[in-house]
Design a protein around this motif. Sequence first.
Motif, PDB file in Angstrom:
ATOM      1  N   HIS A   5       0.963  -1.242  -0.347  1.00 37.70           N
ATOM      2  CA  HIS A   5      -0.554   0.424   0.109  1.00 37.70           C
ATOM      3  C   HIS A   5       0.965   1.497  -0.180  1.00 37.70           C
ATOM      4  N   TYR A   6       2.462   0.960   0.544  1.00 41.39           N
ATOM      5  CA  TYR A   6       3.055   2.235   1.191  1.00 41.39           C
ATOM      6  C   TYR A   6       2.951   2.887  -0.889  1.00 41.39           C
ATOM      7  N   TYR A   7       3.165   2.192  -2.274  1.00 37.22           N
ATOM      8  CA  TYR A   7       3.335   2.365  -3.250  1.00 37.22           C
ATOM      9  C   TYR A   7       2.503   3.305  -4.098  1.00 37.22           C
ATOM     10  N   ARG A   8       1.301   2.657  -2.953  1.00 35.52           N
ATOM     11  CA  ARG A   8      -0.177   3.901  -3.449  1.00 35.52           C
ATOM     12  C   ARG A   8      -0.184   5.186  -2.535  1.00 35.52           C
ATOM     13  N   CYS A  66      -8.781  -5.846  -5.116  1.00 36.28           N
ATOM     14  CA  CYS A  66      -7.241  -5.650  -5.956  1.00 36.28           C
ATOM     15  C   CYS A  66      -7.807  -5.800  -7.310  1.00 36.28           C
ATOM     16  N   GLY A  67      -8.746  -6.487  -7.836  1.00 34.40           N
ATOM     17  CA  GLY A  67      -8.567  -6.645  -8.690  1.00 34.40           C
ATOM     18  C   GLY A  67      -9.498  -5.463  -9.685  1.00 34.40           C
ATOM     19  N   GLU A  68     -10.371  -4.389  -9.323  1.00 38.21           N
ATOM     20  CA  GLU A  68     -10.557  -3.453  -9.869  1.00 38.21           C
ATOM     21  C   GLU A  68     -10.038  -1.701  -9.460  1.00 38.21           C
ATOM     22  N   CYS A  69      -8.961  -2.123  -8.944  1.00 38.81           N
ATOM     23  CA  CYS A  69      -7.767  -0.540  -8.107  1.00 38.81           C
ATOM     24  C   CYS A  69      -6.907  -0.184  -9.269  1.00 38.81           C
ATOM     25  N   GLU A  70      -7.500   1.239  -8.880  1.00 34.77           N
ATOM     26  CA  GLU A  70      -6.329   1.789 -10.372  1.00 34.77           C
ATOM     27  C   GLU A  70      -5.202   1.765  -9.836  1.00 34.77           C
ATOM     28  N   PHE A  71      -4.926   1.148  -8.667  1.00 30.83           N
ATOM     29  CA  PHE A  71      -3.278   0.782  -8.403  1.00 30.83           C
ATOM     30  C   PHE A  71      -2.548  -0.410  -8.050  1.00 30.83           C
ATOM     31  N   LYS A  72      -3.399  -1.145  -8.895  1.00 31.89           N
ATOM     32  CA  LYS A  72      -2.649  -2.844  -8.849  1.00 31.89           C
ATOM     33  C   LYS A  72      -1.703  -2.958  -9.704  1.00 31.89           C
ATOM     34  N   ALA A  73      -1.456  -2.205 -10.677  1.00 40.08           N
ATOM     35  CA  ALA A  73      -0.795  -2.213 -10.952  1.00 40.08           C
ATOM     36  C   ALA A  73       1.117  -1.798 -10.153  1.00 40.08           C
ATOM     37  N   LEU A  85      -5.775  -7.039   4.942  1.00 37.35           N
ATOM     38  CA  LEU A  85      -5.574  -5.118   5.260  1.00 37.35           C
ATOM     39  C   LEU A  85      -5.484  -4.569   4.552  1.00 37.35           C
ATOM     40  N   CYS A  86      -6.583  -3.780   3.630  1.00 32.09           N
ATOM     41  CA  CYS A  86      -6.087  -2.448   2.553  1.00 32.09           C
ATOM     42  C   CYS A  86      -7.785  -1.890   3.562  1.00 32.09           C
ATOM     43  N   ALA A  87      -7.197  -0.460   3.609  1.00 32.09           N
ATOM     44  CA  ALA A  87      -8.598   0.496   3.862  1.00 32.09           C
ATOM     45  C   ALA A  87      -9.145   1.547   2.431  1.00 32.09           C
ATOM     46  N   TYR A  88      -8.552   2.008   1.569  1.00 34.37           N
ATOM     47  CA  TYR A  88      -8.810   2.114   0.697  1.00 34.37           C
ATOM     48  C   TYR A  88      -9.744   1.627  -0.157  1.00 34.37           C
ATOM     49  N   GLN A  89     -10.586   2.272  -0.676  1.00 33.87           N
ATOM     50  CA  GLN A  89     -11.913   1.948  -1.947  1.00 33.87           C
ATOM     51  C   GLN A  89     -11.115   2.209  -2.933  1.00 33.87           C
ATOM     52  N   PRO A  90     -10.888   1.133  -4.044  1.00 30.36           N
ATOM     53  CA  PRO A  90     -11.227   1.747  -5.310  1.00 30.36           C
ATOM     54  C   PRO A  90     -12.014   2.353  -6.362  1.00 30.36           C
ATOM     55  N   HIS A  91     -11.642   3.842  -7.245  1.00 24.35           N
ATOM     56  CA  HIS A  91     -12.737   4.803  -7.543  1.00 24.35           C
ATOM     57  C   HIS A  91     -13.717   3.763  -8.581  1.00 24.35           C
ATOM     58  N   GLY A  92     -13.193   2.424  -8.675  1.00 24.48           N
ATOM     59  CA  GLY A  92     -14.826   1.504  -9.715  1.00 24.48           C
ATOM     60  C   GLY A  92     -15.601   1.326  -8.676  1.00 24.48           C
ATOM     61  N   LEU A  93     -15.258   1.117  -7.600  1.00 30.55           N
ATOM     62  CA  LEU A  93     -16.510   0.535  -6.701  1.00 30.55           C
ATOM     63  C   LEU A  93     -17.300   1.500  -5.614  1.00 30.55           C
TER      64      LEU A  93
END
Length: 363
Positions: free
Chosen positions: A240-243, A326-333, A355-363
């Motif tokens: 997640h640090y890379y996001r 994770c599959g929907e997340c714009e930061f997956k790469a 263990l991730c608090a982030y909500q991808p924009h696509g969801l």
Amino acid sequence: MEKSTHPHHHANGEGKGATLRLVAWEITRNCNLDCMHCRASATKGPYTGELDTRASLRLLDQIAEVGNPIVILTGGEPLLRPDLFEIARYGTGKGLRMVMAPNGTLMTEAIAGKIKEAGIQRISISLDGASRQVHDRFRGVDGAFDGALQGIRLAREAGIEFQVNTTITKANLEEIPKIMGLAEKLGAVAHHIFLLVPTGRGKYILDQSISAEEYEETLNWFYDQREKTSLQLKATCAPHYYRILRQRARKENKQVTFQTHGMDAVTRGCLAGTGFCFISHVGIVQTCGFLNINCGDVTRDSFAGIWNNSNVFVSLRDFGNLKGKCGECEFKAVCGGCRARAFEATGDYLAEEPLCAYQPHGL
């Protein structure tokens, strides 16, 4: 070992022959400590079936055929292996960048001299507390803290570059700024933080895991230290640090600069199977030390064959295979979530990171 049936064109462009950047090789599982979070549940051993000297040198030949990675000699406690320096010297001679992860307690002036002479370019010593009390409780042995500090002092006197590693749990979360301060004072070149992955003994201290919110907060704090410290900072098992790096840089209108080479290379989040692999004391290859899936056995198959063709490795190289959030997340790469935590939580290494608090924009 089964060959992959996947097509060899992948979303991240790395494809089948992904660039091997890092290999962690558990050259022994023997250990003189009893750490509460140990992936290997390592003890004093002895363990049977460890690769002998000849097999070890052959493995280094095979790794060198695949690329020029950093090879981390780890354990257990690597210094308990009698042919350690022969192995390190051989790897250095092959042009591999050999580094080592001792716990510091067995270091002597003579050993520090041998580490230098074998061409080991850096050692990492773990400090999981900034005080004797916290570190020794974590490591399960009285005197572990003093031993680590003595190891660091001897390494520094021998001119060996060293970094401090810290595994973050509830027990030492408050201590992280102090540990970073201590690392600076001791003359470390880098501070690498690791987020607890609940495997091995770590499973039994799940109540010590920090929450997704604490995780987010800690990684944002870690980001803030970049301008304030001379240490190279790297977060491991914390994709997640890379996001966060990108989100913060965007917010502050900054260019994100990534170091893609060297010991502290900041490339992307979870490197399991894409730039990194783990080799166990008996030669079993895994995508990382925390993801306990057998991807091949170097005593039976070539290392190159496993790295290029294992189904698990190949599936991890296509980020389109990730599921759930994770599959929907714009930061997956750039993040990819921790595949080992996903596997421990669900039995599926492609599932979403729990263990991730982030909500991808696509969801």
